[in-house]
Structures are given as C-alpha cells and as structure tokens.
Design a protein around this motif. Structure first.
Motif, mmCIF file in Angstrom:
data_model
loop_
_atom_site.group_PDB
_atom_site.id
_atom_site.type_symbol
_atom_site.label_atom_id
_atom_site.label_comp_id
_atom_site.label_asym_id
_atom_site.label_seq_id
_atom_site.Cartn_x
_atom_site.Cartn_y
_atom_site.Cartn_z
ATOM 1 N N GLY A 13 0.816 -1.222 0.000
ATOM 2 C CA GLY A 13 0.000 0.000 0.000
ATOM 3 C C GLY A 13 0.841 1.260 0.000
ATOM 4 O O GLY A 13 1.965 1.287 -0.504
ATOM 5 N N TYR A 14 0.276 2.319 0.597
ATOM 6 C CA TYR A 14 0.926 3.626 0.626
ATOM 7 C C TYR A 14 2.234 3.595 1.414
ATOM 8 O O TYR A 14 3.117 4.404 1.174
ATOM 9 N N VAL A 15 2.342 2.665 2.370
ATOM 10 C CA VAL A 15 3.583 2.556 3.133
ATOM 11 C C VAL A 15 4.498 1.491 2.519
ATOM 12 O O VAL A 15 5.669 1.759 2.221
ATOM 13 N N GLY A 16 3.967 0.282 2.322
ATOM 14 C CA GLY A 16 4.791 -0.823 1.825
ATOM 15 C C GLY A 16 5.474 -0.489 0.509
ATOM 16 O O GLY A 16 6.691 -0.706 0.365
ATOM 17 N N VAL A 35 4.595 -8.087 -1.240
ATOM 18 C CA VAL A 35 3.491 -8.990 -1.589
ATOM 19 C C VAL A 35 2.168 -8.450 -1.060
ATOM 20 O O VAL A 35 2.134 -7.686 -0.094
ATOM 21 N N ASP A 36 1.099 -8.881 -1.720
ATOM 22 C CA ASP A 36 -0.221 -8.403 -1.312
ATOM 23 C C ASP A 36 -1.253 -9.437 -1.750
ATOM 24 O O ASP A 36 -1.053 -10.158 -2.736
ATOM 25 N N VAL A 37 -2.368 -9.486 -1.028
ATOM 26 C CA VAL A 37 -3.468 -10.371 -1.437
ATOM 27 C C VAL A 37 -4.249 -9.786 -2.607
ATOM 28 O O VAL A 37 -4.981 -10.490 -3.286
ATOM 29 N N ASP A 40 -5.119 -6.944 -8.154
ATOM 30 C CA ASP A 40 -5.182 -5.712 -8.960
ATOM 31 C C ASP A 40 -4.063 -4.751 -8.550
ATOM 32 O O ASP A 40 -3.412 -4.121 -9.377
ATOM 33 N N ARG A 41 -3.884 -4.625 -7.232
ATOM 34 C CA ARG A 41 -2.852 -3.707 -6.735
ATOM 35 C C ARG A 41 -1.468 -4.130 -7.223
ATOM 36 O O ARG A 41 -0.666 -3.300 -7.655
ATOM 37 N N ILE A 42 -1.211 -5.426 -7.153
ATOM 38 C CA ILE A 42 0.102 -5.926 -7.594
ATOM 39 C C ILE A 42 0.259 -5.693 -9.103
ATOM 40 O O ILE A 42 1.315 -5.263 -9.568
ATOM 41 N N ASN A 93 -2.891 -2.841 6.415
ATOM 42 C CA ASN A 93 -3.741 -1.800 6.983
ATOM 43 C C ASN A 93 -4.258 -2.203 8.370
ATOM 44 O O ASN A 93 -4.490 -3.387 8.636
ATOM 45 N N THR A 94 -4.424 -1.187 9.222
ATOM 46 C CA THR A 94 -4.926 -1.414 10.582
ATOM 47 C C THR A 94 -6.055 -0.404 10.834
ATOM 48 O O THR A 94 -5.908 0.496 11.657
ATOM 49 N N PRO A 95 -7.159 -0.547 10.099
ATOM 50 C CA PRO A 95 -8.207 0.477 10.178
ATOM 51 C C PRO A 95 -8.956 0.436 11.516
ATOM 52 O O PRO A 95 -8.797 -0.509 12.283
ATOM 53 N N SER A 133 3.368 -1.545 10.264
ATOM 54 C CA SER A 133 2.047 -0.943 10.460
ATOM 55 C C SER A 133 2.008 -0.228 11.804
ATOM 56 O O SER A 133 2.766 -0.553 12.718
ATOM 57 N N THR A 134 1.095 0.735 11.914
ATOM 58 C CA THR A 134 0.880 1.419 13.194
ATOM 59 C C THR A 134 -0.027 0.557 14.060
ATOM 60 O O THR A 134 -1.128 0.186 13.637
ATOM 61 N N LEU A 135 0.436 0.253 15.279
ATOM 62 C CA LEU A 135 -0.294 -0.723 16.098
ATOM 63 C C LEU A 135 -0.492 -0.227 17.516
ATOM 64 O O LEU A 135 0.305 0.565 18.023
ATOM 65 N N PRO A 162 8.037 1.685 13.433
ATOM 66 C CA PRO A 162 6.935 2.468 12.874
ATOM 67 C C PRO A 162 7.402 3.421 11.775
ATOM 68 O O PRO A 162 8.555 3.856 11.777
ATOM 69 N N GLU A 163 6.482 3.720 10.881
ATOM 70 C CA GLU A 163 6.814 4.592 9.747
ATOM 71 C C GLU A 163 6.249 5.986 9.997
ATOM 72 O O GLU A 163 5.100 6.129 10.372
ATOM 73 N N PHE A 164 7.076 7.000 9.751
ATOM 74 C CA PHE A 164 6.660 8.385 10.012
ATOM 75 C C PHE A 164 6.472 9.194 8.731
ATOM 76 O O PHE A 164 6.294 10.414 8.790
ATOM 77 N N ALA A 166 4.962 11.114 5.610
ATOM 78 C CA ALA A 166 3.675 11.764 5.322
ATOM 79 C C ALA A 166 3.413 11.612 3.829
ATOM 80 O O ALA A 166 4.351 11.666 3.019
ATOM 81 N N GLU A 167 2.168 11.402 3.478
ATOM 82 C CA GLU A 167 1.843 11.245 2.063
ATOM 83 C C GLU A 167 2.067 12.571 1.332
ATOM 84 O O GLU A 167 1.904 13.642 1.902
ATOM 85 N N GLY A 168 2.441 12.446 0.072
ATOM 86 C CA GLY A 168 2.728 13.645 -0.727
ATOM 87 C C GLY A 168 4.204 14.012 -0.651
ATOM 88 O O GLY A 168 4.737 14.647 -1.553
ATOM 89 N N GLN A 281 -6.972 10.400 12.651
ATOM 90 C CA GLN A 281 -8.189 10.057 13.400
ATOM 91 C C GLN A 281 -8.109 8.626 13.940
ATOM 92 O O GLN A 281 -8.377 8.363 15.109
ATOM 93 N N LYS A 282 -7.694 7.711 13.072
ATOM 94 C CA LYS A 282 -7.614 6.296 13.469
ATOM 95 C C LYS A 282 -6.663 6.114 14.656
ATOM 96 O O LYS A 282 -6.988 5.410 15.619
ATOM 97 N N ASP A 283 -5.517 6.775 14.593
ATOM 98 C CA ASP A 283 -4.516 6.546 15.636
ATOM 99 C C ASP A 283 -4.921 7.200 16.952
ATOM 100 O O ASP A 283 -4.650 6.663 18.035
ATOM 101 N N THR A 348 -7.730 9.628 -0.546
ATOM 102 C CA THR A 348 -8.901 10.406 -0.097
ATOM 103 C C THR A 348 -9.404 9.942 1.271
ATOM 104 O O THR A 348 -10.425 10.434 1.748
ATOM 105 N N ARG A 349 -8.691 9.024 1.897
ATOM 106 C CA ARG A 349 -9.209 8.463 3.143
ATOM 107 C C ARG A 349 -9.411 9.567 4.195
ATOM 108 O O ARG A 349 -8.530 10.339 4.464
ATOM 109 N N GLU A 350 -10.612 9.612 4.748
ATOM 110 C CA GLU A 350 -10.994 10.589 5.782
ATOM 111 C C GLU A 350 -10.800 12.039 5.339
ATOM 112 O O GLU A 350 -10.657 12.939 6.188
#
Ligand SMILES: NC(=O)c1ccc[n+]([C@@H]2O[C@H](COP(=O)([O-])OP(=O)(O)OC[C@H]3O[C@@H](n4cnc5c(N)ncnc54)[C@H](O)[C@@H]3O)[C@@H](O)[C@H]2O)c1
Ligand SMILES: O=c1ccn([C@@H]2O[C@H](COP(=O)(O)OP(=O)(O)O[C@H]3O[C@H](CO)[C@@H](O)[C@H](O)[C@H]3O)[C@@H](O)[C@H]2O)c(=O)[nH]1
Length: 465
Positions: A13-16, A35-37, A40-42, A93-95, A133-135, A162-164, A166-168, A281-283, A348-350
């Motif tokens: 994803g955005y981090v991996g 790797v990913d399940v 399409d993403r792969i 992801n850890t939503p 992942s953030t846990l 942990p990964e710090f 920022a997107e963009g 928000q999630k964290d 676009t999440r949140e």
C-alpha cells in the motif's frame, strides 16, 4: 552476524510500496519482494505505464523504474516470499474497527493476525518480523505468542519499526527521515542482534545518530503519540481560527507570531477545513481506546477532544457556506476544488472534502468536483460509503469534472478543500466571469490571495480571517 539478503514486505500500500522502493534503491545487494493479497494492486505496481501505479507520490515513478525487476519485486505469491526472506515487514492496513467490541474506536488487528499466522505456517528458517504498520501498544506480545507457538523449531525476533512518512512527501521523508525508530528486545543478545541488522539496513543512507532504539512498547506507543501531538497542533490552531473569525484577528498572523517562539516552532500550524488522512483520526481513536481500557478516562477524554474539534471544524466550514449563501444552498451549484486529503496524493481516506460534500448534499446543493489526481469512481465510492442517501441521489446531485473551467461554470460558490498548487495559478478572472453573481469563494486552505480575489469581485472567505 549473518547479513540480510532477502526482505519480504506484506502489504503493497501507501507505506509498503514507497518504503520498500527506497530500501531497494539504497541497498542494491538486498532482494526486496513486496506482496499483497490484492491482485489488482500488484498488477498496478507491475504496470509498464507508470501513471497506473496504485500510489501517486512525487518521485515514486522514477524509483520504481530504476529498481523494479532488478532487486525490487511485486507479487501475490506471499508464501514464497515469506519462505525465502530473512526479514519480513508487516505493512498491512490497521483500520478502525467497524464491528463488535471497540467498534468505531479500536484498531482492527485481523490483518495483522492473519499475517502472523501465515508467517508461522510457512516459515522454515529463522526470521526477523518487523511491525511496520501502526499498532496499539503491546501488539508485539500477541504476534510473538502466535509465532512462538508453532513448535516447528523456527526462532522469531519481533521488532517495531513504525513509519513516520507523510503522504505527498513520502520519498523525501523516507530518504531524509528526522529519525528512524527501532523497538526490540533490548535485554537479550538475539534481540540486540535483530535490532542491529535492521539498523544496518537504514545506515546505508540514514546517519547513525538518527537511528533510535527503544524497548518495543515505547516504539509502538511513540508512533501513536507522534500522530496525536501533530493532530493536536492542527486542532489547536483550528480552535483559534474560530475565535479569529469572531474577533477580526487573523489566524495566519497568529500562527506566525506563535511559531516564532522556538519552543512552539512554525510547523503544523496551518488552520484548515480540518485534518484528514488514514492516520490521525484512526490513531487517536486507538490511543483513546487504549487509555480507556486502562481506566485512564481523563487521558482518553483529553485526546478525544482533538477529534471532536476536527469534526467541529469540518461542520463549521460547511455551515458557514450555507449561512453565507443566504441560509439556503438548495439547488445551488457549488464547486469543490480538491478531494484528496492533502496535496500531492491521490489518497482520499478521511478527507475533509467527503464530509463537507455530505453536509452540502444534505442541504440539497448541486456539487461539481475537481481534483487533479482523484478519479470519479473514488469520489462516488467515498460519498456512497457514508450511506447518507442512495447512490442514485448522489449521482443526481454530484458531478465530477476533469477540467476546472467546466467545474466552476454557473456555480454560486467555490470551496477550496485541498491545497493543490495548481489552484493558485488558475485564471481567476475567467472563473469569476463564468460564475453566478455574487460569486463566493470559501478558501478552506487559505491558499488564495485574499486581496487579489476581492479585487476581481469575489466575496472571499478564508479560514480564521
Ligand atoms: N498511509 C500512510 O501515510 C502511513 C504512514 C505511516 C504509517 N502508516 C500505517 O501503515 C499501515 C499501512 O498503511 P497503508 O496506508 O499502506 O495501507 P494500505 O491500505 O494502502 O495498504 C495495506 C495493504 O495491505 C494489504 N493486505 C491486507 N491484509 C493482507 C494480508 N493478510 N496479506 C497480504 N496483504 C494484505 C491490502 O490489500 C493493502 O494493499 C497502517 O497501519 C497505517 O496506519 C500509514
Ligand atoms: O498545518 C497543517 C498540517 C496538516 N494539515 C492537514 O493534516 C492532515 C494530515 O497531513 P500530514 O500529516 O501532512 O499527512 P499524513 O500523510 O496524514 O501524515 C501523518 O500521518 C502519517 C501516518 O501515520 C505519519 O506517518 C506522518 O508522520 C503524519 O504527518 C492533512 O489533511 C493536512 O491537510 C493541516 O490542516 N494543517
């Protein structure tokens, strides 16, 4: 000490994706497989056409082009990658949970647990398993428990890293991090060795003094704490922005004045329509949930207010539009500029835009949306997911455009919701001429020049002005 030769990262994803692209770029002698399940993403990560990469980040395409299929691979063969790797990053992801105990608050750890179980099942040689992942604090004990009860003679070391980013600005943040944090079992030789092996990878490009090691719980909690502090700064300045609007103070001037204090510092003091993104928000919800689970209600209440203030800011922005447009937006066309949660990402999440759109649609406005990187399909997915009204009703009231001048034609108002640079350089005179009059601009990011906009004839409202 053995050298790491193969790395597997579970979660593309955005981090991996970006994180592993940078590791592969900096450590040419290590083979990195992401790797990913999600097939399409792969496929998108493997696409010849780099505009099809699933993550948009400045500089990412170059890294992918340079390293893909040399020492960087994207695959759905998770078992093979786990089997071959010396080191496995878990970056799934850890939503926030959407069901059961802790619904709407706790982190959903089902994907993490699935990864731990898959590693336990497949591994035939010793592995270092890394929480990327953030846990929630103390998750490592659950992962350890699953991995250590396999009875297959394989030994696992668990680290928190942990990964710090920022997107963009992910590639820049990964290349020049403020710090790298590694938490592990600092009381055993095996634990210290695992920390050293991970540290050596980062030392290929990060100065050693920026690599911090802690016990594993401090590392897990530091990630949640960093995000809570950053978000708290935004909610604090947004709270002041409401007061500015009531008192004729200007929040930009207030930010600047306080930011000059070296104890406060200038960053993360931009008042806005509200913070978005998949993390803040999630964290914080997670931090609140953990605090309550330890019966620390005052601590939980304190951090919860960062989110309540953010909700207030999004609502306040939408209500200001409605109130300023003579208390009704029914069948009035309003252009929303920007849908991503910040500039330079397609994420676009949140995003605050989703909630502002929802408030305006509740008042039966007609919305036309433009974002340079977000697809029409994503925008409809986001509003439909809220379940506030039927998909058909959303389609009747919301239109997505690929071009700015079509977007704004015949609108009563424009709301700027993402701070894309290109918005500043639009032909605002042409925009003004094509709108209904009076023509309103609500600048949710304070990116436009207020006096220039007013001189063109707009009725201009910034945040905290
Ligand atoms: N997005 C950010 O900027 C950011 C920054 C720092 C930390 N984080 C944290 O990193 C983690 C990942 O975030 P993200 O934004 O990359 O998420 P994401 O949703 O973009 O990517 C996660 C990926 O994991 C895959 N996945 C889920 N379960 C799997 C499994 N069992 N096996 C294989 N693949 C699986 C999903 O298909 C998805 O592609 C989260 O914990 C997040 O909080 C995110
Ligand atoms: O002064 C500011 C700064 C940011 N924002 C908004 O805050 C949100 C988050 O922005 P930012 O933190 O830059 O992006 P993220 O990608 O969400 O990164 C955060 O979340 C990541 C995931 O945990 C962490 O790794 C990063 O360190 C942390 O900054 C966005 O909507 C921004 O527009 C403001 O409104 N005002």
């Amino acid at each position: 000490m053995k050298k790491i030769q193969k790395i597997c990262c579970i979660g593309a994803g955005y981090v991996g994706g970006p994180t592993m692209a940078v590791i592969a770029d900096k450590c040419r002698d290590i083979q990195v497989t992401v790797v990913d399940v999600n097939q399409d993403r792969i496929n998108e990560w493997n696409s010849e056409d780099l505009s099809q990469l699933p993550v948009y980040e400045p500089g990412l395409d170059e890294l992918i082009l340079r390293n893909r299929n040399n020492n960087l691979f994207f695959s759905t063969d998770i078992d093979k990658a786990i089997d071959e790797a010396d080191m496995i990053f878990i970056s799934v992801n850890t939503p926030t949970k959407t069901y059961g105990i802790g619904k709407g608050k706790a982190a959903d750890l089902k994907y993490i647990e699935l990864c731990a179980r898959q590693i336990a099942k497949v591994a035939k040689s010793d592995k270092i398993v890394i929480e990327k992942s953030t846990l929630p604090v103390r998750t490592a004990s659950a992962i350890k428990n699953i991995l250590q009860n396999t009875n297959n003679g394989v030994s696992f070391q668990i680290l928190s890293n942990p990964e710090f980013l920022a997107e963009g600005t992910a590639i820049n943040d990964l290349t020049y991090p403020d710090r790298v944090l590694i938490g592990g079992d600092i009381h055993t030789e095996e634990g210290k060795q695992a920390i050293d092996l991970l540290s050596q990878i980062y030392q290929s490009w990060v100065p050693q003094e920026k690599i911090l090691t802690t016990n594993i719980w401090s590392s897990e909690l530091s990630k949640l704490t960093a995000n809570a502090f950053l978000a708290q700064r935004i909610s604090s300045i947004n709270a002041i922005s409401a007061l500015c609007e009531a008192t004729e103070a200007d929040v930009t001037e207030v930010s600047r004045a306080i930011g000059f204090d070296s104890r406060i510092g200038p960053k993360f003091l931009n008042a806005s329509v509200g913070f978005g993104g998949s993390c803040f928000q999630k964290d914080i919800l997670n931090l609140v949930y953990i605090s309550r689970s330890y019966h620390l209600d005052e601590v939980a209440d304190y951090w919860e207010h960062v989110i309540l203030m953010n909700d207030y800011q999004k609502r306040r922005f939408a209500e200001k539009i409605i109130k300023t447009l003579y208390n009704t937006v029914n069948d009035k066309k309003i252009a929303l500029l920007g849908w991503a949660f910040k500039k330079d990402t397609n994420d676009t999440r949140e995003s605050a835009a989703i909630y502002v759109a929802d408030y305006l649609l509740n008042e039966q406005a007609l919305l036309s949306v433009y974002d340079p990187k977000v697809t029409e399909g994503q925008i409809f997915t986001d509003v439909n997911r809220l379940g506030t009204r039927t998909e058909k009703e959303n389609e009747q009231r919301l239109q997505v455009h690929n071009e700015i001048y079509d977007t704004v034609k015949g609108t009563h108002a424009i709301a700027v919701l993402t701070e894309w640079d290109e918005f500043i350089d639009f032909d605002w005179k042409r925009i003004y001429e094509s709108m209904e009059k009076p023509a309103f601009v609500f600048d949710g990011r304070n990116i436009l020049n207020a006096s220039k906009m007013k001189a063109l004839g707009f009725i201009y409202h910034g945040i905290g002005k």
